[in-house]
Design a protein around this motif. Structure first.
Motif, PDB file in Angstrom:
ATOM      1  N   ALA A  85       0.810  -1.213   0.000  1.00  0.00           N
ATOM      2  CA  ALA A  85       0.000   0.000   0.000  1.00  0.00           C
ATOM      3  C   ALA A  85       0.847   1.268   0.000  1.00  0.00           C
ATOM      4  CB  ALA A  85      -0.932  -0.007   1.214  1.00  0.00           C
ATOM      5  N   ALA A  86       2.105   1.185   0.450  1.00  0.00           N
ATOM      6  CA  ALA A  86       2.991   2.351   0.473  1.00  0.00           C
ATOM      7  C   ALA A  86       3.722   2.555  -0.838  1.00  0.00           C
ATOM      8  CB  ALA A  86       3.996   2.199   1.609  1.00  0.00           C
ATOM      9  N   LEU A  87       3.417   1.745  -1.861  1.00  0.00           N
ATOM     10  CA  LEU A  87       4.117   1.866  -3.139  1.00  0.00           C
ATOM     11  C   LEU A  87       3.780   3.183  -3.829  1.00  0.00           C
ATOM     12  CD1 LEU A  87       6.080   0.308  -4.900  1.00  0.00           C
ATOM     13  CD2 LEU A  87       4.138  -0.732  -6.077  1.00  0.00           C
ATOM     14  N   ASP A  88       2.536   3.664  -3.724  1.00  0.00           N
ATOM     15  CA  ASP A  88       2.169   4.950  -4.323  1.00  0.00           C
ATOM     16  C   ASP A  88       2.963   6.086  -3.701  1.00  0.00           C
ATOM     17  OD1 ASP A  88       0.331   3.725  -5.984  1.00  0.00           O
ATOM     18  OD2 ASP A  88      -1.304   3.914  -4.527  1.00  0.00           O
ATOM     19  N   ALA A  89       3.130   6.044  -2.364  1.00  0.00           N
ATOM     20  CA  ALA A  89       3.911   7.092  -1.703  1.00  0.00           C
ATOM     21  C   ALA A  89       5.367   7.048  -2.133  1.00  0.00           C
ATOM     22  CB  ALA A  89       3.794   6.938  -0.189  1.00  0.00           C
ATOM     23  N   LEU A  90       5.911   5.836  -2.358  1.00  0.00           N
ATOM     24  CA  LEU A  90       7.297   5.713  -2.810  1.00  0.00           C
ATOM     25  C   LEU A  90       7.468   6.319  -4.201  1.00  0.00           C
ATOM     26  CD1 LEU A  90      10.178   4.527  -2.498  1.00  0.00           C
ATOM     27  CD2 LEU A  90       9.282   2.399  -3.487  1.00  0.00           C
ATOM     28  N   VAL A  91       6.526   6.055  -5.105  1.00  0.00           N
ATOM     29  CA  VAL A  91       6.598   6.621  -6.450  1.00  0.00           C
ATOM     30  C   VAL A  91       6.458   8.143  -6.404  1.00  0.00           C
ATOM     31  CG1 VAL A  91       5.433   6.687  -8.691  1.00  0.00           C
ATOM     32  CG2 VAL A  91       5.800   4.492  -7.533  1.00  0.00           C
ATOM     33  N   ALA A  92       5.532   8.619  -5.559  1.00  0.00           N
ATOM     34  CA  ALA A  92       5.368  10.066  -5.431  1.00  0.00           C
ATOM     35  C   ALA A  92       6.620  10.726  -4.884  1.00  0.00           C
ATOM     36  CB  ALA A  92       4.161  10.364  -4.533  1.00  0.00           C
ATOM     37  N   GLU A  93       7.242  10.101  -3.928  1.00  0.00           N
ATOM     38  CA  GLU A  93       8.484  10.652  -3.378  1.00  0.00           C
ATOM     39  C   GLU A  93       9.580  10.701  -4.439  1.00  0.00           C
ATOM     40  OE1 GLU A  93      11.473   9.781   0.419  1.00  0.00           O
ATOM     41  OE2 GLU A  93      10.115   8.238  -0.315  1.00  0.00           O
ATOM     42  N   SER A  94       9.656   9.665  -5.269  1.00  0.00           N
ATOM     43  CA  SER A  94      10.664   9.657  -6.330  1.00  0.00           C
ATOM     44  C   SER A  94      10.387  10.742  -7.359  1.00  0.00           C
ATOM     45  CB  SER A  94      10.690   8.276  -7.006  1.00  0.00           C
ATOM     46  OG  SER A  94      11.034   7.268  -6.078  1.00  0.00           O
ATOM     47  N   ARG A  95       9.113  10.958  -7.663  1.00  0.00           N
ATOM     48  CA  ARG A  95       8.779  12.032  -8.602  1.00  0.00           C
ATOM     49  C   ARG A  95       9.142  13.395  -8.043  1.00  0.00           C
ATOM     50  NH1 ARG A  95       2.771   9.601 -10.061  1.00  0.00           N
ATOM     51  NH2 ARG A  95       3.488   7.987 -11.573  1.00  0.00           N
ATOM     52  N   GLU A  96       8.899  13.598  -6.749  1.00  0.00           N
ATOM     53  CA  GLU A  96       9.269  14.868  -6.130  1.00  0.00           C
ATOM     54  C   GLU A  96      10.772  15.091  -6.143  1.00  0.00           C
ATOM     55  OE1 GLU A  96       7.691  14.870  -2.252  1.00  0.00           O
ATOM     56  OE2 GLU A  96       5.578  14.961  -2.887  1.00  0.00           O
ATOM     57  N   ALA A  97      11.512  13.992  -6.158  1.00  0.00           N
ATOM     58  CA  ALA A  97      12.970  14.098  -6.204  1.00  0.00           C
ATOM     59  C   ALA A  97      13.487  14.349  -7.618  1.00  0.00           C
ATOM     60  CB  ALA A  97      13.600  12.834  -5.645  1.00  0.00           C
ATOM     61  N   GLY A  98      12.571  14.438  -8.625  1.00  0.00           N
ATOM     62  CA  GLY A  98      12.992  14.745  -9.986  1.00  0.00           C
ATOM     63  C   GLY A  98      13.027  13.566 -10.919  1.00  0.00           C
TER      64      GLY A  98
END
Length: 421
Positions: A295-308
């Motif tokens: 369930a935390a996979l969406d947050a991981l992808v969002a965090e990676s997107r925020e990192a560029g």
């Protein structure tokens, strides 16, 4: 199963040497393999001296009783009685050598006892010693020969007080009793030594199992530490490197990179605090916050997107809430490590994360990135991330494959079990 180290093998004889008073020294020398490792012949303990002196007195007492019988026997010449008693004295003195040469002394007592009636007590003592110190086959031969010669001895030299049948029966019963007593003592001491060896072996195996459990726990903690911290520290390294190589970047971009560095440092400290808590409590599930799952996979992808990063997520799991926690956690770690490697080795490339699965069919995780547009800047790493992921997937009952693709990119594919409800 268990393998004892050289230090333990060297220490075992020393530990046993401190407890030698529990067993007769000669028996330890014959039955216990560690006693020979002490490098010296066994010395008589205080208990040995008491036992040897008691056996000597018993042999002398029986010899004196036989000598008194000879003096009242009118059929025995005086010269033969003197020779008989001299041989009896030698037999009693030889009792002190029974520990060193039990078999040889018992064999020598056969012809000596046939010639001398006063050496009968010493012969019984040596027969008892043979039963204690040597296997049964030695006792069977020596005792059998002695019992076979006994009727002939009393036929040639009858007892003046007892009938022939009575004295043969009594002497036979006494000999068999002495042999049985010696065999019982040997079995009892062998049992004691066996119990001692089993206890020592159990202690060694328990210590080895504890060391193995500690090693497995350290490996699990190291693997968890790598999976948790590598993602955060890679963000720090990438954004710090961008600030270093582009000092003239716009203010908004510098502020965004600094915010990512601050947030990643905060998360890394939080994760490190949790791992230290695990080390202190010794429970891998006792942490300050729940472990990440699918369930935390969406947050991981969002965090990676925020990192560029350019990341696309294709989540086609039919029942995300039904994924087992351990399987979901392993899938999350696979995606996390793959994104971390893509950020380090393929900056600017679009990464595709695909998750599919259903109960009974298993869970599949795939992370693919094309070839990087430019040569990436070197980012430090241990190079053990994929090895740790492979081991994690194997422990979960699945498998992990990784390698370059036809377009020059790289792909990580994991397959995890998900049983039907």
């Amino acid at each position: 199963m268990s393998t004892v180290s050289g230090h333990e093998q060297a220490q075992a004889p020393q530990e046993f040497a401190g407890r030698r008073w529990l067993f007769p020294s000669a028996v330890v020398h014959e039955l216990d393999p560690d006693a020979g490792a002490l490098g010296r012949p066994p010395r008589r303990t205080a208990r040995d001296w008491v036992v040897d002196f008691s056996c000597f007195l018993l042999a002398v007492a029986l010899g004196l009783a036989a000598a008194d019988t000879l003096r009242h026997d009118p059929h025995t010449p005086h010269a033969l009685a003197v020779v008989d008693q001299l041989l009896g004295v030698l037999a009693c003195a030889a009792v002190w050598l029974r520990r060193r040469w039990p078999f040889g002394l018992a064999v020598a007592m056969i012809p000596l006892g046939f010639l001398s009636n006063t050496s009968g007590g010493a012969a019984l003592v040596t027969l008892f010693t043979l039963a204690v110190h040597r296997p049964f086959r030695y006792v069977a031969w020596v005792g059998g020969i002695g019992l076979a010669l006994m009727p002939g001895f009393y036929w040639l030299r009858p007892d003046p007080d007892l009938p022939y049948a009575a004295v043969v029966t009594l002497t036979t019963l006494m000999t068999v009793s002495v042999i049985s007593w010696g065999l019982f003592v040997r079995s009892k001491r062998q049992l004691m030594l066996s119990l001692r060896d089993r206890a020592r072996r159990a202690e060694t195996e328990a210590r080895l199992r504890a060391e193995q459990a500690q090693r497995l726990a350290r490996e699990a903690i190291a693997r968890e530490m790598h999976d948790v911290l590598a993602h955060r520290l890679t963000l720090l390294s990438v954004h710090a490197g961008a600030l270093e190589f582009r000092p003239d970047a716009p203010r908004e971009e510098i502020a965004r990179a600094a915010g990512v560095i601050r947030e990643s440092a905060h998360e890394a400290l939080q994760d490190l605090r949790e791992i230290i808590g695990v080390l202190r409590t010794g429970d891998s599930d006792d942490t300050g916050r729940p472990q990440p799952t699918l369930a935390a996979l969406d947050a991981l992808v969002a965090e990676s997107r925020e990192a560029g990063m350019k990341v696309s997520l294709d989540n086609r799991v039919t029942d995300p809430a039904g994924v087992p926690a351990s399987v979901g956690r392993t899938a999350y770690r696979i995606a996390q490590e793959a994104l971390t490697n893509a950020r380090k080795h393929a900056p600017g490339a679009e990464v595709t994360v695909t998750v599919t699965g259903a109960p009974g069919d298993g869970l599949a995780v795939s992370v693919h990135n094309p070839a990087p547009a430019s040569v990436p800047r070197p980012v430090p790493g241990s190079g053990q991330g994929l090895i740790g992921l492979t081991e994690r997937a194997t422990l979960a009952g699945g498998r992990l494959e990784h390698g370059p693709t036809a377009d020059g990119g790289f792909e990580v594919r994991g397959r995890l079990p998900w049983g039907a409800a």
